[in-house]
Write an enzyme that holds these catalytic residues in place. Structure first.
Site, PDB file in Angstrom:
ATOM      1  N   SER A 148      40.526  60.995  35.032  1.00 41.80           N
ATOM      2  CA  SER A 148      39.432  61.932  35.276  1.00 41.80           C
ATOM      3  C   SER A 148      38.606  61.985  33.992  1.00 41.80           C
ATOM      4  O   SER A 148      39.101  61.583  32.926  1.00 41.80           O
ATOM      5  CB  SER A 148      40.034  63.316  35.570  1.00 41.80           C
ATOM      6  N   TYR A 161      45.837  70.448  33.945  1.00 41.51           N
ATOM      7  CA  TYR A 161      45.221  69.238  34.514  1.00 41.51           C
ATOM      8  C   TYR A 161      44.698  68.338  33.388  1.00 41.51           C
ATOM      9  O   TYR A 161      44.931  67.125  33.378  1.00 41.51           O
ATOM     10  CB  TYR A 161      44.086  69.667  35.439  1.00 41.51           C
TER      11      TYR A 161
HETATM   12  P1  NDP Z   1      42.938  65.605  47.551  1.00 40.73           P
HETATM   13  O1  NDP Z   1      43.466  66.970  47.298  1.00 40.73           O
HETATM   14  O2  NDP Z   1      41.810  65.423  48.515  1.00 40.73           O
HETATM   15  O3  NDP Z   1      44.142  64.660  48.054  1.00 40.73           O
HETATM   16  C1  NDP Z   1      45.339  64.601  47.328  1.00 40.73           C
HETATM   17  C2  NDP Z   1      46.256  63.553  47.941  1.00 40.73           C
HETATM   18  O4  NDP Z   1      47.452  63.501  47.137  1.00 40.73           O
HETATM   19  C3  NDP Z   1      46.686  63.890  49.357  1.00 40.73           C
HETATM   20  O5  NDP Z   1      46.849  62.692  50.078  1.00 40.73           O
HETATM   21  C4  NDP Z   1      48.053  64.567  49.145  1.00 40.73           C
HETATM   22  O6  NDP Z   1      48.920  64.419  50.243  1.00 40.73           O
HETATM   23  C5  NDP Z   1      48.595  63.765  47.955  1.00 40.73           C
HETATM   24  N1  NDP Z   1      49.610  64.497  47.189  1.00 40.73           N
HETATM   25  C6  NDP Z   1      49.441  65.599  46.420  1.00 40.73           C
HETATM   26  N2  NDP Z   1      50.617  65.975  45.875  1.00 40.73           N
HETATM   27  C7  NDP Z   1      51.554  65.074  46.306  1.00 40.73           C
HETATM   28  C8  NDP Z   1      52.949  64.909  46.107  1.00 40.73           C
HETATM   29  N3  NDP Z   1      53.663  65.735  45.322  1.00 40.73           N
HETATM   30  N4  NDP Z   1      53.569  63.882  46.712  1.00 40.73           N
HETATM   31  C9  NDP Z   1      52.883  63.035  47.513  1.00 40.73           C
HETATM   32  N5  NDP Z   1      51.571  63.123  47.741  1.00 40.73           N
HETATM   33  C10 NDP Z   1      50.901  64.136  47.150  1.00 40.73           C
HETATM   34  O7  NDP Z   1      42.598  64.991  46.104  1.00 40.73           O
HETATM   35  P2  NDP Z   1      41.295  64.233  45.583  1.00 40.73           P
HETATM   36  O8  NDP Z   1      40.948  63.142  46.510  1.00 40.73           O
HETATM   37  O9  NDP Z   1      40.271  65.234  45.202  1.00 40.73           O
HETATM   38  O10 NDP Z   1      41.861  63.610  44.224  1.00 40.73           O
HETATM   39  C11 NDP Z   1      42.551  62.369  44.186  1.00 40.73           C
HETATM   40  C12 NDP Z   1      42.778  61.969  42.720  1.00 40.73           C
HETATM   41  O11 NDP Z   1      41.515  61.827  42.083  1.00 40.73           O
HETATM   42  C13 NDP Z   1      43.571  62.995  41.929  1.00 40.73           C
HETATM   43  O12 NDP Z   1      44.418  62.336  41.033  1.00 40.73           O
HETATM   44  C14 NDP Z   1      42.482  63.768  41.199  1.00 40.73           C
HETATM   45  O13 NDP Z   1      42.966  64.344  40.028  1.00 40.73           O
HETATM   46  C15 NDP Z   1      41.497  62.658  40.916  1.00 40.73           C
HETATM   47  N6  NDP Z   1      40.127  63.107  40.670  1.00 40.73           N
HETATM   48  C16 NDP Z   1      39.424  63.804  41.639  1.00 40.73           C
HETATM   49  C17 NDP Z   1      38.108  64.191  41.415  1.00 40.73           C
HETATM   50  C18 NDP Z   1      37.312  64.907  42.465  1.00 40.73           C
HETATM   51  O14 NDP Z   1      36.121  65.152  42.245  1.00 40.73           O
HETATM   52  N7  NDP Z   1      37.887  65.238  43.613  1.00 40.73           N
HETATM   53  C19 NDP Z   1      37.441  63.892  40.128  1.00 40.73           C
HETATM   54  C20 NDP Z   1      38.282  63.198  39.184  1.00 40.73           C
HETATM   55  C21 NDP Z   1      39.571  62.813  39.473  1.00 40.73           C
HETATM   56  P3  NDP Z   1      49.328  65.740  51.151  1.00 40.73           P
HETATM   57  O15 NDP Z   1      48.041  66.251  51.704  1.00 40.73           O
HETATM   58  O16 NDP Z   1      50.229  65.166  52.175  1.00 40.73           O
HETATM   59  O17 NDP Z   1      49.982  66.672  50.174  1.00 40.73           O
END
Ligand code: NDP
Length: 257
Positions: A148, A161
């Site tokens: 990020s 984070y």
């Molecule tokens: P979302 O919240 O939309 O999706 C998160 C995903 O991770 C889901 O598929 C969820 O599955 C899975 N997940 C979370 N915890 C676990 C766990 N313990 N075990 C297995 N699966 C897990 O996230 P984003 O798409 O917003 O973010 C994705 C990545 O991108 C992250 O690493 C985030 O930090 C990074 N990021 C996001 C930004 C943004 O603007 N959104 C900007 C910069 C970085 P389930 O629903 O089944 O729990």
């Protein structure tokens, strides 16, 4: 090496947290480039819905899905072994699963600190270690850690984070130091502010939105499509001498004050 440096046909990619959000779009980008995809999440209903969508789009022979918690050491080891036995050798891993938790530092509970660290950082170590065991035996593999802009910058209320994503950037370097000579390329993508369902409330917030537009040299929010190209590049032969780098995809936000 084929004619097309970016062709992923025949390569199997696991994208953690691909049941929704950015992970889902990264998985689609890799699938568009020809890869077979192992979709992943925790919640099985959402994962099943995304899997059905991908099967419709790319065909059942290229799409697989496994549900497990990336913070659970034993579940990670058994599921990676199952994926390699049932689907085939993993050539690409995207460590994308992550969570956010917003609260001022003085009010941050240690259990929430640990949950954020475990989900954003420890998970990449656990999944990366298990996948690397067999990638190293085969002498090839690509690992992409999703960082990020907060790997390098800080803002109030997201201390855990920021610490986790900074750690993930350095874990990318540590993996490179140990595994690059044995054929693995490990790099990171650091997205800036991406317009998704999750950030729609920030886009709709006039004050925050105008701060983003003014603070970003490109003058706009990122889109999930903006992330797919760099992910395909880092997963492909086109990046075979790119090692340990963190690629910021942020419209230039991290290079200006
Ligand atoms: P979302 O919240 O939309 O999706 C998160 C995903 O991770 C889901 O598929 C969820 O599955 C899975 N997940 C979370 N915890 C676990 C766990 N313990 N075990 C297995 N699966 C897990 O996230 P984003 O798409 O917003 O973010 C994705 C990545 O991108 C992250 O690493 C985030 O930090 C990074 N990021 C996001 C930004 C943004 O603007 N959104 C900007 C910069 C970085 P389930 O629903 O089944 O729990």
């Amino acid at each position: 090496m084929g004619n097309n440096l970016f062709d992923l046909t025949g390569r199997i990619a696991l994208v953690t947290g691909s049941s929704r959000g950015i992970g889902k779009e990264l998985a689609a980008g890799l699938a568009d480039a020809g890869a077979s995809i192992v979709l992943h999440g925790r919640e099985t209903e959402r994962l099943a819905a995304t899997t059905a969508e991908f099967v419709q789009r790319y065909g059942a022979s290229r799409i697989f899905s496994y549900a497990f918690d990336v913070t659970d050491d034993a579940a990670v080891a058994s599921n990676i072994a199952r994926i390699e036995a049932e689907v085939g050798p993993l050539r690409i891993l995207v460590n994308n699963a992550g969570i956010q938790h917003r609260v001022p530092l003085l009010e941050l509970e240690v259990t929430d600190w640990q949950r954020v660290l475990e989900t954003n950082l420890t998970s990449a170590f656990l999944v990366g270690r298990e996948v690397a065991r067999s990638m190293l035996e085969r002498g090839e593999g690509k690992i992409i850690n999703i960082c990020s802009v907060q790997s390098d910058l800080a803002r109030p209320t997201i201390a855990a984070y920021t610490a986790a994503k900074g750690g993930l950037r350095n874990l990318t370097r540590a993996m490179t130091a140990e595994w690059a000579a044995r054929g693995l390329q490990i790099n990171a993508i650091a997205p800036g502010y991406i317009h998704t369902e999750m950030t729609q409330n920030l886009v709709d917030d006039e004050k925050f939105n105008s701060w983003i537009l003014g603070r970003t040299p490109a003058g706009r929010w990122g889109t999930v499509e903006d992330l797919a190209g760099p992910a395909v590049w880092l997963a492909s032969d086109g990046s075979n001498y790119v090692n340990g780098q963190t690629i910021f995809i942020d419209g230039g936000m991290s290079v200006v004050v």
